[in-house]
Write a protein that holds these residues in place. Structure first.
Motif, PDB file in Angstrom:
ATOM      1  N   ALA A   1      31.123   2.491  21.574  1.00  0.00           N
ATOM      2  CA  ALA A   1      31.329   3.354  20.411  1.00  0.00           C
ATOM      3  C   ALA A   1      30.049   4.120  20.113  1.00  0.00           C
ATOM      4  CB  ALA A   1      31.741   2.532  19.208  1.00  0.00           C
ATOM      5  N   VAL A   2      30.178   5.414  19.881  1.00  0.00           N
ATOM      6  CA  VAL A   2      29.039   6.296  19.639  1.00  0.00           C
ATOM      7  C   VAL A   2      28.969   6.625  18.164  1.00  0.00           C
ATOM      8  CG1 VAL A   2      28.049   8.557  20.174  1.00  0.00           C
ATOM      9  CG2 VAL A   2      29.257   7.259  21.953  1.00  0.00           C
ATOM     10  N   SER A   3      27.761   6.636  17.629  1.00  0.00           N
ATOM     11  CA  SER A   3      27.608   6.967  16.206  1.00  0.00           C
ATOM     12  C   SER A   3      26.623   8.097  15.966  1.00  0.00           C
ATOM     13  CB  SER A   3      27.144   5.722  15.427  1.00  0.00           C
ATOM     14  OG  SER A   3      25.912   5.243  15.941  1.00  0.00           O
ATOM     15  N   GLY A   4      25.946   8.580  17.015  1.00  0.00           N
ATOM     16  CA  GLY A   4      24.910   9.597  16.834  1.00  0.00           C
ATOM     17  C   GLY A   4      25.335  10.967  17.315  1.00  0.00           C
ATOM     18  N   GLU A   5      24.346  11.720  17.831  1.00  0.00           N
ATOM     19  CA  GLU A   5      24.556  13.099  18.256  1.00  0.00           C
ATOM     20  C   GLU A   5      25.269  13.164  19.604  1.00  0.00           C
ATOM     21  OE1 GLU A   5      23.611  16.007  16.801  1.00  0.00           O
ATOM     22  OE2 GLU A   5      22.662  15.123  15.027  1.00  0.00           O
ATOM     23  N   VAL A   6      26.209  14.096  19.705  1.00  0.00           N
ATOM     24  CA  VAL A   6      26.916  14.340  20.960  1.00  0.00           C
ATOM     25  C   VAL A   6      26.683  15.790  21.365  1.00  0.00           C
ATOM     26  CG1 VAL A   6      29.165  14.444  22.111  1.00  0.00           C
ATOM     27  CG2 VAL A   6      28.697  12.636  20.440  1.00  0.00           C
ATOM     28  N   ILE A   7      26.230  15.987  22.598  1.00  0.00           N
ATOM     29  CA  ILE A   7      26.096  17.325  23.168  1.00  0.00           C
ATOM     30  C   ILE A   7      27.180  17.506  24.217  1.00  0.00           C
ATOM     31  CG2 ILE A   7      24.710  18.729  24.753  1.00  0.00           C
ATOM     32  CD1 ILE A   7      22.250  17.916  23.194  1.00  0.00           C
ATOM     33  N   ILE A   8      27.894  18.621  24.137  1.00  0.00           N
ATOM     34  CA  ILE A   8      28.913  18.962  25.130  1.00  0.00           C
ATOM     35  C   ILE A   8      28.417  20.160  25.923  1.00  0.00           C
ATOM     36  CG2 ILE A   8      31.262  19.828  25.464  1.00  0.00           C
ATOM     37  CD1 ILE A   8      32.156  18.076  23.197  1.00  0.00           C
ATOM     38  N   VAL A   9      28.321  19.998  27.231  1.00  0.00           N
ATOM     39  CA  VAL A   9      27.815  21.054  28.114  1.00  0.00           C
ATOM     40  C   VAL A   9      29.009  21.786  28.702  1.00  0.00           C
ATOM     41  CG1 VAL A   9      26.404  21.571  30.138  1.00  0.00           C
ATOM     42  CG2 VAL A   9      25.790  19.651  28.642  1.00  0.00           C
ATOM     43  N   GLY A  10      29.299  22.963  28.168  1.00  0.00           N
ATOM     44  CA  GLY A  10      30.430  23.754  28.628  1.00  0.00           C
ATOM     45  C   GLY A  10      31.407  24.047  27.519  1.00  0.00           C
ATOM     46  N   GLY A  11      31.605  25.335  27.213  1.00  0.00           N
ATOM     47  CA  GLY A  11      32.480  25.728  26.119  1.00  0.00           C
ATOM     48  C   GLY A  11      33.789  26.318  26.577  1.00  0.00           C
ATOM     49  N   GLY A  12      34.337  25.789  27.673  1.00  0.00           N
ATOM     50  CA  GLY A  12      35.682  26.170  28.085  1.00  0.00           C
ATOM     51  C   GLY A  12      36.716  25.396  27.293  1.00  0.00           C
TER      52      GLY A  12
ATOM     53  N   ILE B   1      38.365  22.655  27.958  1.00  0.00           N
ATOM     54  CA  ILE B   1      38.158  21.211  27.926  1.00  0.00           C
ATOM     55  C   ILE B   1      37.012  20.868  26.986  1.00  0.00           C
ATOM     56  CG2 ILE B   1      37.551  19.172  29.278  1.00  0.00           C
ATOM     57  CD1 ILE B   1      40.368  20.230  29.818  1.00  0.00           C
ATOM     58  N   GLY B   2      35.911  21.594  27.073  1.00  0.00           N
ATOM     59  CA  GLY B   2      34.775  21.319  26.209  1.00  0.00           C
ATOM     60  C   GLY B   2      35.074  21.534  24.741  1.00  0.00           C
ATOM     61  N   LEU B   3      35.749  22.645  24.417  1.00  0.00           N
ATOM     62  CA  LEU B   3      36.046  22.944  23.015  1.00  0.00           C
ATOM     63  C   LEU B   3      37.092  21.998  22.439  1.00  0.00           C
ATOM     64  CD1 LEU B   3      36.070  26.855  23.135  1.00  0.00           C
ATOM     65  CD2 LEU B   3      34.323  25.388  22.096  1.00  0.00           C
ATOM     66  N   ALA B   4      38.133  21.701  23.213  1.00  0.00           N
ATOM     67  CA  ALA B   4      39.146  20.762  22.729  1.00  0.00           C
ATOM     68  C   ALA B   4      38.537  19.379  22.502  1.00  0.00           C
ATOM     69  CB  ALA B   4      40.307  20.682  23.721  1.00  0.00           C
TER      70      ALA B   4
END
Length: 381
Positions: free
Chosen positions: A2-13, A15-18
């Motif tokens: 389980a994650v509680s901190g910052e999440v970076i998503i690499v790619g704004g297609g 899949i990334g945006l959804a």
């Protein structure tokens, strides 16, 4: 985990945006990095939602996850449109697959046998029955298959709506290229962008599609076997309603295949080639000619439409044509890439899986066949 901190998503297609939207709904803090969202495969794509008409023998796990995602699509779109107030042109009136000659008809018959084997909803049609469904088809159409539950969506509208949903949900969209992952010891610490700025994160989600191999710093054991597969695609505008198809048509013409996707406005999308050309996005005379030749063979009236766009996109292919979704071996690294020809279709279930995995909840069971470790013979939960 389980994650509680910052999440970076690499790619704004798509899949990334959804995934970003669903992670934000799960209470996570999310930043999406992408230098140019128009380069996403979904921006070029026709947006076909075809778990039935694009099913193939030997891809039963992919059929299962595709049909599961399709079951989620109406609710996904309804929620997205309600949140943003933007219409994404979801069409679920079916897809018609047709054959031009007798050899093509054998392909159709094999496809129908697959549908029967997998219990997929479809109906075999004679040539005249195909023309009753789509009157613009050439009179020489030999036969076809109607999949009543397949459909399409406008992926450019979906991308715009998802960007808006991410912003409304408190996420950040940053137009920067991620140069490399930052790794300390055996865990991810964040990313470094092309402007030289380091960005920290507890988790980095790699949704870079065909560009996944170009992200530096990914440990070799976590680098998925993703490659770019070029697809040329055309857009036309039907000025006359009498020349505008009423249903998405996927056709086989003398051994090649083409799809024709009408929008609710006057646009018609024609695609797509499938080429192993590396990262080339060059539109070629050969590609345009092939697509127009086959489309006009099936629906001659399209010849009166205006050709408004020729574009090439890059699908992220994998050795088994399935996506790569799940935790890597490196702590804090998550992969959601390799969706090949089904990125738009698989967006709802992939985003659900990403958010569930990051929140420590059970992910959809159908995703289990597509965890990263399958390419080295080891299941990665």
């Amino acid at each position: 985990m389980a994650v509680s901190g910052e999440v970076i998503i690499v790619g704004g297609g798509i899949i990334g945006l959804a995934s970003a939207w669903r992670c934000l709904q799960a209470g996570l803090t999310v930043t999406v990095f992408d230098p140019d969202p128009t380069r996403a495969a979904a921006f070029a794509a026709a947006g076909m939602l075809t778990p039935v008409t694009e099913a193939y023998w030997g891809e039963e796990d992919l059929i299962a996850v595709s049909t599961a995602s399709m079951r989620r699509y109406a609710g996904f779109v309804a929620e997205l449109e309600a949140v943003t107030g933007l219409d994404v042109d979801l069409r679920t009136s079916g897809v018609l697959v047709v054959a031009f000659d007798n050899d093509d008809l054998e392909v159709i018959e094999d496809l129908f046998r697959l549908h029967e084997s997998c219990g997929l909803p479809s109906r075999r049609l004679r040539g005249r029955e195909c023309r009753a469904v789509e009157p613009l088809l050439t009179p020489t159409t030999r036969g076809g298959v109607l999949a009543p539950d397949d459909g399409s969506v406008n992926p450019r509208r979906v991308l715009g709506a998802l960007s808006r949903a991410v912003e409304l949900s408190g996420g950040s969209l940053v137009c920067q290229q991620v140069r490399e992952l930052r790794i300390q010891g055996d865990r991810v610490e964040g990313v470094l962008t092309d402007d030289g700025v380091a960005h920290g994160a507890d988790v980095v989600v790699l949704t870079a599609g065909a560009w996944t191999p170009l992200v530096r710093g990914v440990p070799e054991a976590d680098r998925p076997p993703v490659r770019p597969v070029k697809g040329q695609i055309l857009r036309m505008t039907s000025r006359l309603h009498s020349h505008h198809p009423g249903i998405t048509v996927r056709g086989f013409v003398r051994g090649s295949h083409v799809y024709i996707v009408p929008r609710s406005d006057s646009e018609v999308v024609i695609g797509a080639t499938s080429e192993e050309r590396g990262f080339s996005r060059q539109v070629t005379g050969w590609g345009v000619n092939e697509l127009l030749r086959d489309a006009l063979t099936l629906i001659p009236g399209l010849g009166e439409s205006e050709l408004t766009e020729c574009r090439a996109g890059l699908r992220p292919g994998t050795p088994d044509n399935g996506p790569v979704v799940g935790w890597g071996r490196t702590e804090g690294l998550y992969l959601a890439t390799g969706h090949f020809r089904h990125g738009v279709l698989l967006a709802p279930i992939t985003a659900e899986a990403v958010a569930a995995d990051l929140a420590g909840r059970p992910a959809p069971a159908e995703i289990g066949a597509f965890r990263p470790g399958r390419f080295v013979g080891e299941f990665v939960p």
